[in-house]
Design a protein around this motif. Structure first.
Motif, PDB file in Angstrom:
ATOM      1  N   ASP A 144      58.089  28.553  43.767  1.00 56.20           N
ATOM      2  CA  ASP A 144      56.626  28.614  43.839  1.00 56.20           C
ATOM      3  C   ASP A 144      56.020  29.394  42.674  1.00 56.20           C
ATOM      4  O   ASP A 144      54.830  29.670  42.660  1.00 56.20           O
ATOM      5  CB  ASP A 144      56.196  29.287  45.159  1.00 56.20           C
ATOM      6  CG  ASP A 144      56.581  28.442  46.356  1.00 56.20           C
ATOM      7  OD1 ASP A 144      56.608  27.213  46.201  1.00 56.20           O
ATOM      8  OD2 ASP A 144      56.852  29.032  47.406  1.00 56.20           O
ATOM      9  N   ARG A 145      56.839  29.771  41.711  1.00 55.31           N
ATOM     10  CA  ARG A 145      56.380  30.489  40.519  1.00 55.31           C
ATOM     11  C   ARG A 145      55.724  31.823  40.876  1.00 55.31           C
ATOM     12  O   ARG A 145      54.765  32.241  40.244  1.00 55.31           O
ATOM     13  CB  ARG A 145      55.422  29.628  39.694  1.00 55.31           C
ATOM     14  CG  ARG A 145      56.063  28.390  39.096  1.00 55.31           C
ATOM     15  CD  ARG A 145      55.051  27.553  38.360  1.00 55.31           C
ATOM     16  NE  ARG A 145      55.681  26.389  37.744  1.00 55.31           N
ATOM     17  CZ  ARG A 145      56.087  26.339  36.477  1.00 55.31           C
ATOM     18  NH1 ARG A 145      55.926  27.387  35.699  1.00 55.31           N
ATOM     19  NH2 ARG A 145      56.651  25.253  35.977  1.00 55.31           N
ATOM     20  N   GLU A 146      56.214  32.498  41.931  1.00 59.02           N
ATOM     21  CA  GLU A 146      55.680  33.797  42.318  1.00 59.02           C
ATOM     22  C   GLU A 146      56.837  34.746  42.617  1.00 59.02           C
ATOM     23  O   GLU A 146      57.916  34.318  43.027  1.00 59.02           O
ATOM     24  CB  GLU A 146      54.773  33.696  43.542  1.00 59.02           C
ATOM     25  CG  GLU A 146      53.532  32.854  43.339  1.00 59.02           C
ATOM     26  CD  GLU A 146      52.658  32.819  44.574  1.00 59.02           C
ATOM     27  OE1 GLU A 146      52.919  33.617  45.490  1.00 59.02           O
ATOM     28  OE2 GLU A 146      51.729  31.994  44.620  1.00 59.02           O
ATOM     29  N   ALA A 147      56.614  36.040  42.404  1.00 59.53           N
ATOM     30  CA  ALA A 147      57.633  37.042  42.696  1.00 59.53           C
ATOM     31  C   ALA A 147      56.953  38.378  42.900  1.00 59.53           C
ATOM     32  O   ALA A 147      55.834  38.597  42.439  1.00 59.53           O
ATOM     33  CB  ALA A 147      58.657  37.121  41.561  1.00 59.53           C
ATOM     34  N   SER A 148      57.638  39.289  43.614  1.00 54.72           N
ATOM     35  CA  SER A 148      57.116  40.627  43.858  1.00 54.72           C
ATOM     36  C   SER A 148      58.268  41.612  43.832  1.00 54.72           C
ATOM     37  O   SER A 148      59.359  41.335  44.359  1.00 54.72           O
ATOM     38  CB  SER A 148      56.402  40.716  45.212  1.00 54.72           C
ATOM     39  OG  SER A 148      55.286  39.869  45.237  1.00 54.72           O
ATOM     40  N   ILE A 149      58.047  42.776  43.246  1.00 51.72           N
ATOM     41  CA  ILE A 149      59.023  43.865  43.275  1.00 51.72           C
ATOM     42  C   ILE A 149      58.267  45.166  43.483  1.00 51.72           C
ATOM     43  O   ILE A 149      57.070  45.259  43.224  1.00 51.72           O
ATOM     44  CB  ILE A 149      59.863  43.934  41.980  1.00 51.72           C
ATOM     45  CG1 ILE A 149      58.956  44.204  40.773  1.00 51.72           C
ATOM     46  CG2 ILE A 149      60.666  42.674  41.768  1.00 51.72           C
ATOM     47  CD1 ILE A 149      59.732  44.470  39.507  1.00 51.72           C
ATOM     48  N   TYR A 171      52.737  36.140  38.950  1.00 54.74           N
ATOM     49  CA  TYR A 171      52.300  34.746  39.111  1.00 54.74           C
ATOM     50  C   TYR A 171      52.464  34.046  37.768  1.00 54.74           C
ATOM     51  O   TYR A 171      51.993  34.539  36.743  1.00 54.74           O
ATOM     52  CB  TYR A 171      50.834  34.675  39.535  1.00 54.74           C
ATOM     53  CG  TYR A 171      50.499  35.489  40.749  1.00 54.74           C
ATOM     54  CD1 TYR A 171      50.649  34.974  42.030  1.00 54.74           C
ATOM     55  CD2 TYR A 171      50.036  36.799  40.611  1.00 54.74           C
ATOM     56  CE1 TYR A 171      50.349  35.741  43.141  1.00 54.74           C
ATOM     57  CE2 TYR A 171      49.738  37.567  41.715  1.00 54.74           C
ATOM     58  CZ  TYR A 171      49.894  37.034  42.981  1.00 54.74           C
ATOM     59  OH  TYR A 171      49.589  37.780  44.073  1.00 54.74           O
ATOM     60  N   GLN A 172      53.139  32.910  37.778  1.00 51.68           N
ATOM     61  CA  GLN A 172      53.323  32.142  36.549  1.00 51.68           C
ATOM     62  C   GLN A 172      52.416  30.918  36.572  1.00 51.68           C
ATOM     63  O   GLN A 172      52.387  30.154  37.528  1.00 51.68           O
ATOM     64  CB  GLN A 172      54.773  31.711  36.380  1.00 51.68           C
ATOM     65  CG  GLN A 172      55.044  31.056  35.017  1.00 51.68           C
ATOM     66  CD  GLN A 172      56.520  30.815  34.788  1.00 51.68           C
ATOM     67  OE1 GLN A 172      57.274  30.706  35.736  1.00 51.68           O
ATOM     68  NE2 GLN A 172      56.931  30.737  33.542  1.00 51.68           N
ATOM     69  N   SER A 173      51.652  30.730  35.497  1.00 48.98           N
ATOM     70  CA  SER A 173      50.721  29.609  35.412  1.00 48.98           C
ATOM     71  C   SER A 173      51.466  28.291  35.270  1.00 48.98           C
ATOM     72  O   SER A 173      52.420  28.179  34.492  1.00 48.98           O
ATOM     73  CB  SER A 173      49.780  29.814  34.220  1.00 48.98           C
ATOM     74  OG  SER A 173      49.050  28.640  33.964  1.00 48.98           O
ATOM     75  N   GLU A 174      51.030  27.297  36.018  1.00 45.12           N
ATOM     76  CA  GLU A 174      51.592  25.962  35.883  1.00 45.12           C
ATOM     77  C   GLU A 174      51.043  25.241  34.666  1.00 45.12           C
ATOM     78  O   GLU A 174      51.611  24.252  34.206  1.00 45.12           O
ATOM     79  CB  GLU A 174      51.287  25.140  37.141  1.00 45.12           C
ATOM     80  CG  GLU A 174      51.929  25.687  38.401  1.00 45.12           C
ATOM     81  CD  GLU A 174      51.611  24.849  39.616  1.00 45.12           C
ATOM     82  OE1 GLU A 174      50.879  23.859  39.436  1.00 45.12           O
ATOM     83  OE2 GLU A 174      52.081  25.171  40.703  1.00 45.12           O
TER      84      GLU A 174
END
Length: 750
Positions: free
Chosen positions: A255-260, A270-273
């Motif tokens: 989903d082109r998202e991550a959290s740490i 958040y990565q742009s499509e």
């Protein structure tokens, strides 16, 4: 104590206060449950939604930038700005390019400037004109690191579309002035795959760019960082953030998202499509010392409730007898208990009646004074009852042995300006303002924006000082209180304070207003010094000429004719009311041959508005401007051609935005309001290539970019670039590029 609590009044008061305590307890518990961690959790959820909305806003802005760069590449000329004679610039091409750039830049307000250059040329073409490339980047938009030599070298190398990090530039707006500093992003168009030899650079105002992305909805203390596709920071609201360790642990899922989480902060990625940019939302992870704060809240709640219960018992006993007495005064009788609803209703009723009575008395007094004044000015025969009523009010008007009247008018400097205060408040404001200049007056609103002041004079010799005081009041009011209005005044002759002199002074004052010279620029007109002019200028032949000019759509010549007639009358010093009649006659003459039956309603509305402005105007210039504006409108009805969309900037941008659709020649001709044959001829002459060839170049330019993405098949790329099928796409691609799409993809990968 038991006997006291058997009393219904004491119990009623106690229960009322107990209900307040219950409400306080419930609200305190609700706040306790929802404070700190609960509120923080909800705020974090809202912040996540706000961050995603922010990413979408940034994507839209970068998409706009990319589209404009593509549109610029599509503008003619493609290769150079030279003429057939070597060594010379074709200035018509340069000016056309400047106009087209200005049109494109105006579509996005965060773009400070666009610079177009050609290889080997030291010319910078912008939306505001041209300059040398060296002067533009070494003087006009100067950066400590990136100078003109750097940008020229970078443009000569093969590179993809790139956005340079935000940086401070020294901007020189005017020669000789001190430069100002602004933050810019620099977007440079890619040249690995391009359809023209232009080098396109774009300066983006960071402050305006950030305003388009509303950050106010994010959690307080949050930071936003924007990385490009190469993981370089281009925007950041946290200048001290070190991303080296954070980025090394990030894993982007499907989903082109991550959290740490690091220390006291959570980093949401958040990565742009659209362009692969990475957006990092840094937010506080959790508040500290939650348990200590929670115990303190419980202790405070318990202490407050216990104290409130004891206070309720004491007040219940103490207030019982006073409440009963109040209830009797308000008509409660000897009813058992203390009915607080009756007390409240009685107080509200008394307050309402008192306010209504006071407002009505003030309103009636104002109406009586104004009515008596207007009856005083009326010269018709009055009934005995009205005369008796007027006699009672006259002592208020005649406070001195002599008097004079002054007509004060508010003229709007702008057409939509309106007096915001009610007439009674305006009367009081004028009265207080005159008093500050030692002019005692009774002020009455007589209609529209006109007010009449009755000013007492101990002897006629005081009139000169009175006029100076009025001038000082008008000058100060225009500057401090009524900035959007021009104030004018006409003062009557002095008269003895007798009843029959009221209408005389009013006629004198209004006559002076009507007959003052049009060139009289003084704020105060003295009716005793009016000189009546009779030599008006109204040439019939000039009116006929003006009518014919408007019917032919010749706006500039029509305006010149109006100014000539106005100037002639101004030099003759005609009176104001004569000038108003002249202006209205000119208007009616202009309307004779204006428009057709379909414009009847529009012309009627124009006539009404212009007449109102002429009649309310107080200065010569305002009347002249009103007539000129009407002439320009009527000249447009008389033959001015309507603007069309047939210009290079519109066509280039429209094709860039719709190249993936069925852009047949018939369709684009309909969009621009022309025929296919005319549009084809115009396009070939303007762009130097035929329309189909131009459309194919645009489509294939985008197709080359899509071929880099291995996830898209040839058929999908053909559909996305506007071709009916993969076969047509392949044939066209081979014709213009020399190889098939598949072969081109392999060459690019190698």
């Amino acid at each position: 104590m038991r006997k006291l609590f058997k009393n219904l009044g004491v119990l009623q008061i106690f229960l009322s206060m107990l209900s307040v305590i219950a409400i306080m307890l419930a609200s305190s518990y609700f706040v306790y449950q929802n404070s700190i961690s609960g509120i923080f959790e909800k705020v974090s959820e809202n912040n996540a939604l706000a961050a995603k909305s922010l990413v979408q806003s940034f994507d839209n802005n970068f998409r706009t930038i990319n589209n404009i760069i593509h549109s610029i590449h599509g503008l003619p000329p493609y290769d150079d700005l030279g003429t057939a004679d070597e060594g010379r610039l074709d200035m018509s091409k340069v000016y056309t390019m400047v106009d087209n750039l200005s049109t494109l830049v105006s579509t996005a307000e965060f773009i400070e400037e666009v610079v177009v250059s050609y290889p080997g040329a030291n010319l910078a073409i912008t939306s505001k004109g041209t300059s040398s490339f060296t002067f533009f980047f070494d003087e006009q938009y100067k950066h400590e690191m990136y100078n003109a030599s750097y940008w020229r070298t970078f443009a000569a190398t093969k590179h993809a579309f790139k956005v340079f990090p935000e940086a401070d530039f020294s901007v020189l707006t005017t020669a000789g002035q001190k430069p100002r500093h602004k933050k810019f992003l620099v977007a440079v168009g890619g040249n690995k795959v391009q359809m023209s030899s232009k080098n396109v650079m774009m300066l983006i105002d960071v402050d305006v760019f950030m305003q388009h992305a509303n950050r106010k909805t994010m959690i307080p203390g949050a930071s936003l960082i924007v990385l490009d596709q190469d993981r370089n920071t281009i925007l950041s609201t946290d200048k001290e953030l070190d991303l080296v360790n954070v980025l090394s642990d990030v894993y982007f899922n499907a989903d082109r998202e991550a959290s740490i989480t690091r220390e006291n902060y959570e980093y949401n990625f958040y990565q742009s499509e659209y362009n692969g940019f990475i957006y990092i939302d840094k937010v506080p992870y959790e508040f500290k010392n939650l348990n200590t704060v929670a115990r303190a809240n419980l202790l405070i709640m318990g202490s407050a409730i216990a104290s409130a219960v004891l206070l309720s018992v004491f007040l219940s006993v103490y207030l019982n007898r006073p409440v009963k007495s109040i209830l009797k005064l308000l008509g409660g009788g000897n009813s058992k208990g203390n009915d607080f609803r009756k007390i409240y209703s009685g107080i509200v009723k008394l307050k309402t009646e008192n306010e209504d009575f006071r407002d009505q008395a003030a309103h009636d007094e104002t109406d009586l004074r104004r009515g008596a004044f207007l009856q005083w000015l009326d010269e018709s025969v009055q009934s005995e009852e009205r005369q008796w009523r007027m006699q009672r009010s006259y002592p208020e008007f005649f406070r001195e042995k002599h008097f004079a009247m002054a007509l004060i008018e508010f003229g709007a400097k702008e057409q939509d300006s309106r007096l915001a205060l009610p007439a009674a408040e305006l009367e009081n404001a004028i009265r207080q303002g005159l008093r500050r200049e030692n002019v005692e007056a009774q002020v009455f609103h007589t209609g529209s924006s006109q007010f009449v002041a009755v000013i007492g004079l101990k002897h006629p010799g005081e009139r000169a000082g009175m006029i100076k005081g009025i001038e000082a009041y008008l000058e100060r009011s225009e500057r401090e209180t009524w900035e959007g209005f021009a104030l004018r005044c006409c003062v009557s002759k002095p008269y003895p304070s007798e009843l029959e002199n009221g209408p005389r002074a009013y006629r004198d004052m209004m006559g002076g207003r009507r007959s003052r010279s049009i060139i009289d620029a003084d704020r105060v007109t003295d009716a005793a010094k009016i000189q009546y002019a009779r030599t008006i200028h109204f040439p019939i032949e000039s009116m006929e000429k003006l009518s014919n000019l408007l019917a032919s759509g010749k706006a500039e010549e029509s305006v010149r004719a109006i100014r000539d007639m106005m100037e002639e009358n101004r030099q003759r010093g005609v009176s104001h009311h004569q000038f108003v009649h002249i202006a209205k006659t000119i208007l009616f003459s202009m309307l004779r041959h204006a428009g057709d039956s379909s414009d009847a309603e529009r012309l009627y509305d124009l006539e009404r508005r212009v007449c109102e402005r002429i009649e309310s105007a107080m200065e010569y210039g305002e009347i002249e401007r009103t007539l000129i504006e009407a002439a320009q409108v009527l000249a447009g009805l008389g033959g001015k051609e309507k603007l069309s969309k047939l210009n290079p900037a519109f066509i280039a941008q429209y094709v860039e935005l719709h190249y993936m659709e069925n852009m047949y020649l018939d369709h684009i001709a309909e969009v621009t309001g022309t025929t296919p044959k005319y549009f084809s001829s115009y396009f070939k002459k303007t762009f130097g290539v035929n329309y189909v060839e131009y459309l194919n170049k645009i489509r294939l330019s985008h197709a080359k970019e899509m071929l880099r993405d291995r996830s898209l098949s040839i058929a999908e790329i053909a559909e996305k670039t506007g071709y009916l099928n993969a076969s047509t796409f392949t044939t066209t691609f081979r014709k213009y590029v020399g190889v098939s799409p598949s072969e081109y993809r392999k060459q690019y990968e190698s």
